[in-house]
Design an enzyme around this catalytic site. Structure first.
Site, PDB file in Angstrom:
ATOM      1  N   LYS A  29      39.201  40.294  41.947  1.00 47.04           N
ATOM      2  CA  LYS A  29      38.500  40.906  40.832  1.00 47.04           C
ATOM      3  C   LYS A  29      39.258  40.746  39.397  1.00 47.04           C
ATOM      4  CE  LYS A  29      34.985  40.176  40.903  1.00 47.04           C
ATOM      5  NZ  LYS A  29      34.362  39.663  42.239  1.00 47.04           N
ATOM      6  N   ARG A  49      27.386  29.580  32.459  1.00 46.13           N
ATOM      7  CA  ARG A  49      27.863  28.091  33.268  1.00 46.13           C
ATOM      8  C   ARG A  49      29.663  27.204  32.693  1.00 46.13           C
ATOM      9  NH1 ARG A  49      24.573  26.798  36.257  1.00 46.13           N
ATOM     10  NH2 ARG A  49      24.645  24.440  36.658  1.00 46.13           N
ATOM     11  N   CYS A 107      29.720  24.025  33.152  1.00 45.76           N
ATOM     12  CA  CYS A 107      28.632  23.310  32.401  1.00 45.76           C
ATOM     13  C   CYS A 107      27.076  23.999  32.626  1.00 45.76           C
ATOM     14  CB  CYS A 107      28.225  22.228  32.362  1.00 45.76           C
ATOM     15  SG  CYS A 107      29.913  20.815  32.370  1.00 45.76           S
ATOM     16  N   GLU A 139      40.857  38.081  38.157  1.00 40.77           N
ATOM     17  CA  GLU A 139      39.436  37.182  37.478  1.00 40.77           C
ATOM     18  C   GLU A 139      39.063  37.411  36.183  1.00 40.77           C
ATOM     19  OE1 GLU A 139      35.601  35.941  40.092  1.00 40.77           O
ATOM     20  OE2 GLU A 139      36.161  37.586  40.141  1.00 40.77           O
ATOM     21  N   HIS A 174      54.816  42.420  56.780  1.00 41.58           N
ATOM     22  CA  HIS A 174      55.855  40.852  57.179  1.00 41.58           C
ATOM     23  C   HIS A 174      55.934  39.757  55.837  1.00 41.58           C
ATOM     24  CE1 HIS A 174      54.871  40.887  61.712  1.00 41.58           C
ATOM     25  NE2 HIS A 174      53.952  41.959  61.080  1.00 41.58           N
ATOM     26  N   GLU A 189      38.557  41.305  47.798  1.00 35.19           N
ATOM     27  CA  GLU A 189      38.354  41.058  46.575  1.00 35.19           C
ATOM     28  C   GLU A 189      38.682  41.853  45.814  1.00 35.19           C
ATOM     29  OE1 GLU A 189      35.309  39.481  46.020  1.00 35.19           O
ATOM     30  OE2 GLU A 189      34.198  40.849  44.098  1.00 35.19           O
ATOM     31  N   ASN A 194      25.621  17.450  33.342  1.00 36.59           N
ATOM     32  CA  ASN A 194      26.715  18.464  33.783  1.00 36.59           C
ATOM     33  C   ASN A 194      26.620  17.880  35.656  1.00 36.59           C
ATOM     34  OD1 ASN A 194      25.048  21.490  35.849  1.00 36.59           O
ATOM     35  ND2 ASN A 194      27.609  20.846  36.016  1.00 36.59           N
ATOM     36  N   GLY A 195      27.922  18.031  36.037  1.00 36.49           N
ATOM     37  CA  GLY A 195      28.720  17.484  37.126  1.00 36.49           C
ATOM     38  C   GLY A 195      29.917  15.974  36.886  1.00 36.49           C
ATOM     39  N   LYS A 225      31.084  30.665  35.996  1.00 30.44           N
ATOM     40  CA  LYS A 225      29.836  31.181  37.460  1.00 30.44           C
ATOM     41  C   LYS A 225      29.415  30.083  38.038  1.00 30.44           C
ATOM     42  CE  LYS A 225      27.575  35.245  38.360  1.00 30.44           C
ATOM     43  NZ  LYS A 225      28.377  35.617  39.384  1.00 30.44           N
ATOM     44  N   TRP A 246      32.388  23.861  31.030  1.00 23.49           N
ATOM     45  CA  TRP A 246      33.077  23.539  31.191  1.00 23.49           C
ATOM     46  C   TRP A 246      33.848  22.516  31.541  1.00 23.49           C
ATOM     47  CZ3 TRP A 246      35.719  23.137  36.071  1.00 23.49           C
ATOM     48  CH2 TRP A 246      36.949  23.948  36.487  1.00 23.49           C
TER      49      TRP A 246
HETATM   50  C1  G6P Z   1      33.123  30.962  40.710  1.00 19.90           C
HETATM   51  C2  G6P Z   1      32.446  32.401  40.388  1.00 19.90           C
HETATM   52  C3  G6P Z   1      32.317  33.297  41.718  1.00 19.90           C
HETATM   53  C4  G6P Z   1      32.112  33.262  42.984  1.00 19.90           C
HETATM   54  C5  G6P Z   1      32.103  31.489  43.439  1.00 19.90           C
HETATM   55  C6  G6P Z   1      31.270  31.197  44.342  1.00 19.90           C
HETATM   56  O1  G6P Z   1      34.403  31.417  41.196  1.00 19.90           O
HETATM   57  O2  G6P Z   1      33.621  32.971  39.522  1.00 19.90           O
HETATM   58  O3  G6P Z   1      31.890  34.546  41.515  1.00 19.90           O
HETATM   59  O4  G6P Z   1      31.871  34.037  44.258  1.00 19.90           O
HETATM   60  O5  G6P Z   1      31.956  30.687  42.289  1.00 19.90           O
HETATM   61  O6  G6P Z   1      29.849  31.056  44.289  1.00 19.90           O
HETATM   62  P1  G6P Z   1      28.462  31.158  44.974  1.00 19.90           P
HETATM   63  O7  G6P Z   1      27.528  30.635  43.762  1.00 19.90           O
HETATM   64  O8  G6P Z   1      28.357  30.016  45.858  1.00 19.90           O
HETATM   65  O9  G6P Z   1      28.170  32.818  45.329  1.00 19.90           O
END
Ligand code: G6P
Length: 614
Positions: free
Chosen positions: A491, A27, A2, A494, A510, A487, A101-102, A609, A75
């Site tokens: 990616k 956000r 949010c 996501e 395994h 990672e 937000n929260g 994000k 969100w």
């Molecule tokens: C969310 C974002 C990710 C990020 C993660 C941790 O899931 O979509 O891209 O890695 O949060 O966020 P931070 O700001 O703590 O790195």
């Protein structure tokens, strides 16, 4: 999680609020809304399910005039994305409008109490409970709005950044925060409110970051008055921002993510600037040097992070253990904070967070600090909550990262971790100075090598077309490249919504090997470094089962080329810096597959994000 924005001044609020929402859309983006108060004694709310564009479309034919307003992009936590659940929320009488937000954790009990007193609810959100509670307290105790907010917030368990407008009051917005960020922008006879500085930066570079449990009365033509929830007056330093507007625009790229991938040579140079000396003899991180003894005496390092930052932490483990000979544990912040973990006073805690606002990491940091450990932050957002709640730290300095999938922040986290490990190793004398010098020289060359890899963008785009319709992917890597396999898979998941798993290559036998068939693409990181021969054996095992292998290999490789179906070449580097290079083609592969599938690359479904709720 949010985004909130507010404006009070002499300009029309609506365009400023809408632009601010667009900047904060990373956000959350499942619904949006706006409330504007005008001198006609009206407090109007407009809301729409969907993106900020949908809200703009909805507002197109409406009269949204007024020079004071608040707005929100959501969100969803409590209640599905819908018009009713979108913010702002009215109080019972519609005299108050609130954005939040929260999460209000004790909302259910409060809601029932308010229902028993005759209140009606129009949404399923926790937020509506708060605005109703404020009105209830205000009317019951016959107090002003600020006092009512203070009293209501004293009853709240949870996290909040809120802004409240009152009908008929066109010269004041009241805001408050706890565990969710809130920034006040100080302009000329105008004030801005936002979850971060990005909606503010084009109007003023002067900001105040509110602290936890603070409330600010933001009035027309006078500096904000800041109090605590318990009514203690506070004074705050005005901070000058360094952000600029071009960092918030796509600059000719179709997506922020692609722009941010291509920015990496420059962002990594920025990250190293002033920290590695020209002759590459020294790396100077003041956050470490100023607390040298803590690092020299460290019994253990615990790295705390979430998501992509957690993957950076895994690479950090390999770096600190091999260079500094300090044992390292890497923890998901969300598990650590609830596990009653053993923390020694001579532990070093490293919290990694791009946003500096991730709720679980922030809570884990607070827990660690209470146990007396020394806490070091690696954050990107300057002035963020984690940066302010740590004993020391290093910023990554990559500028705003807007694409929801992290790219340039990740590689800069790896560079900061590398510099930290070399800085500590030099102080501890765990590796010879000559070796440190050679490693620093190579680290300095990494941006040029990334530039070279980016020239393969077209090739990777072509390759992506072959795999656009795959339903599953496996990513394999070993040693320093094992976290990069994780990672790479993250990616892809996501932004393309394709199921993908990352695995240490040798672990494949395994379990995941049972999944291998002609339909299963396997991305193998097989650079000519420490584990090269071992990874070749793992690739042979996949080919023996008719799997399709895309391999990331070192330039001039011949062996893997002869076995794998497709290869992406990258320049050679030191084992420990391989992750900085191998991650780049995987970012591009995910990006192009997602574009081929017409996914919303910068704002993938269900994600946000900055995860400011737990
Ligand atoms: C969310 C974002 C990710 C990020 C993660 C941790 O899931 O979509 O891209 O890695 O949060 O966020 P931070 O700001 O703590 O790195």
């Amino acid at each position: 999680m949010c985004g909130i924005v507010g404006y009070i001044g002499e300009q029309d609020a609506y365009p400023i609020l809408i632009k601010g929402l667009h900047r904060l859309e990373y956000r959350g983006y499942d619904s949006a809304g706006i409330a504007v108060a005008n001198s006609g004694d009206e407090l109007k709310i407009y809301k729409a399910k969907g993106r900020v564009d949908d809200l703009e479309e909805f507002c197109r034919s409406k009269d949204i005039s007024g020079n004071i307003g608040i707005a929100h992009t959501r969100w969803a936590t409590h209640g599905e994305p819908s018009n009713a659940n979108a913010h702002p929320h009215y109080s019972e009488s519609e005299n108050l409008a609130l954005i939040h937000n929260g999460i209000i954790e004790n909302y259910a009990v409060l809601k029932q109490q308010l229902i028993n007193k005759g209140f009606h609810f129009r949404s399923n959100t926790d937020t509506e409970v708060l605005v109703q509670l404020i009105e209830y307290i205000k009317d019951l105790n016959k107090v002003d709005l600020c006092t009512a907010i203070q009293l209501a917030l004293s009853e709240i368990v949870g996290a909040y950044a809120i802004a409240v407008l009152e009908k008929g009051v066109t010269d004041r917005i009241i805001v408050a925060r706890k565990s969710s960020p809130l920034v006040l922008g100080i302009g000329d006879n105008e004030y801005f409110i936002a979850s971060d500085a990005s909606p503010i930066v084009e109007y003023t570079n002067k900001v105040i970051y509110l602290e936890d449990e603070e409330i600010a009365i933001v009035s027309r033509n006078e500096p904000p008055r800041i109090l605590t929830i318990k009514n203690v007056e506070k004074s705050h330093e005005i901070i000058e921002l360094e952000m600029n507007i071009s960092q918030l625009e796509k600059g000719g790229y179709p997506h922020f993510m692609l722009k941010e991938i291509f920015e990496q040579p420059q962002t990594l140079r920025d990250c190293m600037r002033g920290r590695i000396d020209i002759s590459c003899q020294h790396v100077v991180l003041s956050g470490i040097i100023d607390h040298k003894e803590r690092f020299l005496d460290a019994r253990r390092i615990i790295i705390l992070a979430c998501g992509t930052s957690w993957h950076a932490g895994l690479v950090g483990k390999y770096l600190f253990e091999s260079f500094c000979r300090i044992p390292v544990e890497v923890e998901y912040s969300s598990e650590f904070r609830y596990r009653n973990p053993v923390i020694y006073p001579d532990d070093i805690i490293i919290a990694i967070s791009q946003s500096g606002e991730t709720a679980d990491t922030l809570a884990a940091v607070e827990l660690a600090r209470k146990s007396g450990a020394f806490v070091y932050g690696i954050c990107n957002v300057v002035g963020s909550s984690i940066a302010r709640n740590t004993d020391s730290g290093s910023y990554t300095h990559v500028g705003p990262e807007i694409g929801v999938a992290s790219t340039k922040a990740f590689t800069a986290q790896l560079v900061v971790l590398s510099m930290m490990a070399l800085c500590i190793a030099r102080e501890k004398k765990t590796i010879p100075d000559e070796r440190i010098k050679a490693l620093l020289k190579e680290l300095n060359r990494i941006p040029d090598k990334i530039e070279k890899i980016l020239q393969s963008n077209e090739l990777i785009s072509d390759l992506s077309k072959i795999f656009t319709y795959a339903h599953n992917f496996i990513y394999l890597g070993r040693g320093f490249n094992y976290p990069i396999a994780l990672e790479g898979a993250l990616k892809l998941k996501e932004i393309s919504y394709i199921h993908a798993e990352g695995y240490p290559a040798a672990e494949m036998k395994h379990g995941p090997i049972a999944l291998i068939d002609t339909e299963m693409p396997v991305v193998a990181i097989a650079t000519d470094n420490g584990m090269y021969e071992k990874v070749i054996s793992n690739i042979q095992e996949i080919k023996a089962r008719n799997g399709r292998v895309i391999a990331v290999v070192s330039e001039n490789d011949t062996v893997v080329k002869s076995i794998a179906d497709y290869v992406i070449e990258i320049p050679a580097t030191e084992d420990c810096f391989d992750p900085l290079l191998t991650t780049i083609p995987l970012q591009l592969l995910s990006y192009h597959i997602a574009v081929n599938k017409r996914r919303d690359v910068d704002m993938p479904r269900n994600l946000a994000k900055s995860v400011t709720v737990e």
